[in-house]
Design a protein around this motif. Structure first.
Motif, PDB file in Angstrom:
ATOM      1  N   UNK A 161      27.913 -12.506   7.550  1.00 46.17           N
ATOM      2  CA  UNK A 161      27.345 -11.519   6.526  1.00 46.17           C
ATOM      3  C   UNK A 161      27.315 -10.542   7.169  1.00 46.17           C
ATOM      4  N   UNK A 162      27.636 -10.118   8.535  1.00 42.95           N
ATOM      5  CA  UNK A 162      27.467  -8.754   9.007  1.00 42.95           C
ATOM      6  C   UNK A 162      28.968  -7.617   8.110  1.00 42.95           C
ATOM      7  N   UNK A 167      32.182  -4.604   5.131  1.00 42.73           N
ATOM      8  CA  UNK A 167      33.186  -4.556   3.842  1.00 42.73           C
ATOM      9  C   UNK A 167      33.136  -4.308   2.427  1.00 42.73           C
ATOM     10  N   UNK A 168      31.338  -3.892   2.420  1.00 46.23           N
ATOM     11  CA  UNK A 168      31.232  -3.695   0.825  1.00 46.23           C
ATOM     12  C   UNK A 168      30.346  -5.014   0.237  1.00 46.23           C
ATOM     13  N   UNK A 169      29.862  -6.661   0.426  1.00 48.16           N
ATOM     14  CA  UNK A 169      29.513  -7.075  -0.009  1.00 48.16           C
ATOM     15  C   UNK A 169      28.301  -7.339  -0.430  1.00 48.16           C
ATOM     16  N   UNK A 170      27.704  -7.691  -1.626  1.00 55.83           N
ATOM     17  CA  UNK A 170      26.054  -6.912  -1.726  1.00 55.83           C
ATOM     18  C   UNK A 170      25.481  -8.866  -2.230  1.00 55.83           C
ATOM     19  N   UNK A 171      23.863  -8.638  -1.877  1.00 54.02           N
ATOM     20  CA  UNK A 171      23.526 -10.412  -1.997  1.00 54.02           C
ATOM     21  C   UNK A 171      23.458 -10.289  -3.823  1.00 54.02           C
ATOM     22  N   UNK A 172      24.328 -11.852  -4.268  1.00 50.91           N
ATOM     23  CA  UNK A 172      24.059 -11.593  -5.917  1.00 50.91           C
ATOM     24  C   UNK A 172      23.234 -12.468  -5.960  1.00 50.91           C
ATOM     25  N   UNK A 191      24.918 -16.069  -2.500  1.00 52.07           N
ATOM     26  CA  UNK A 191      26.429 -15.696  -3.323  1.00 52.07           C
ATOM     27  C   UNK A 191      26.431 -14.638  -2.810  1.00 52.07           C
ATOM     28  N   UNK A 192      27.553 -14.116  -2.073  1.00 53.14           N
ATOM     29  CA  UNK A 192      27.408 -12.455  -2.249  1.00 53.14           C
ATOM     30  C   UNK A 192      28.472 -11.937  -2.959  1.00 53.14           C
TER      31      UNK A 192
END
Length: 198
Positions: A161-162, A167-172, A191-192
């Motif tokens: 998750x880190x 890398x720019x992923x966020x929780x969706x 889901x990210x």
């Protein structure tokens, strides 16, 4: 046409080939914390190694989990890491007939329609901490083109998750896990997503 190979410090990033299927199956099982082999076991004949099912699936030409959708990182000629990524269509996949585990995951994928899905990202333990995960995520972003990236990760997988967040992923979205007899520390699938061009 296959993308050109990228080399740096004895690392080669290249499209997978069918003979890479055993590594794709092993790395896919590592990425899924044993869930793939748990599910493959259900398809195995009595006495058959579930990994044989995974290798056969990775050897297919036309499926999401296939060598045709994979990229590998090699170090000194050895497969060190793998990425499997493919586009999610614009129409939700049906959930009828799926078991609870798979239905939960498919329902989350259905919330990422139109994205480029990262199905597998894994590095063998002896090759970790060399930036291979980040390099393969960059390859996933390149392959995605104008699509956003998506992936599903366990809540308990803090290291992954880190990496994704950096890398720019966020929780969706998220959903409680259905585990049946599968053993894992996680309780929730997350889901990210990462916007295109982020």
């Amino acid at each position: 046409m296959a993308p050109e190979m990228a080399k740096s410090d004895s690392v080669t990033i290249r499209p997978a080939r069918r003979p890479d299927a055993p590594d794709l199956a092993r790395l896919g099982d590592m990425a899924g914390h044993g869930l793939p082999s748990f599910l493959w076991r259900r398809s195995a004949a009595p006495g058959q190694d579930p990994m044989e099912i995974g290798i056969a699936r990775a050897s297919r030409d036309n499926s999401g989990f296939s060598w045709t959708n994979a990229t590998v990182a090699e170090i000194d000629g050895r497969v060190a890491a793998a990425l499997v990524t493919c586009p999610i269509g614009d129409t939700p996949e049906p959930l009828d007939g799926l078991g609870p585990i798979v239905a939960t995951l498919q329902a989350l994928e259905n919330r990422a329609l139109g994205s480029q899905y990262v199905n597998v990202l894994a590095v063998y333990p002896e090759f970790r901490r060399r930036g291979l995960g980040r390099r393969l995520l960059a390859e996933a972003a390149r392959l995605a083109g104008p699509r956003r990236l998506s992936l599903i990760v366990e809540d308990a997988n803090a290291n992954a998750r880190r990496l994704y967040e950096s890398f720019g992923f966020r929780v969706a979205d998220e959903a409680p896990m259905a585990k049946e007899d599968w053993q894992t520390d996680g309780t929730t699938w997350i889901l990210m997503e990462r916007p295109a061009g982020a």
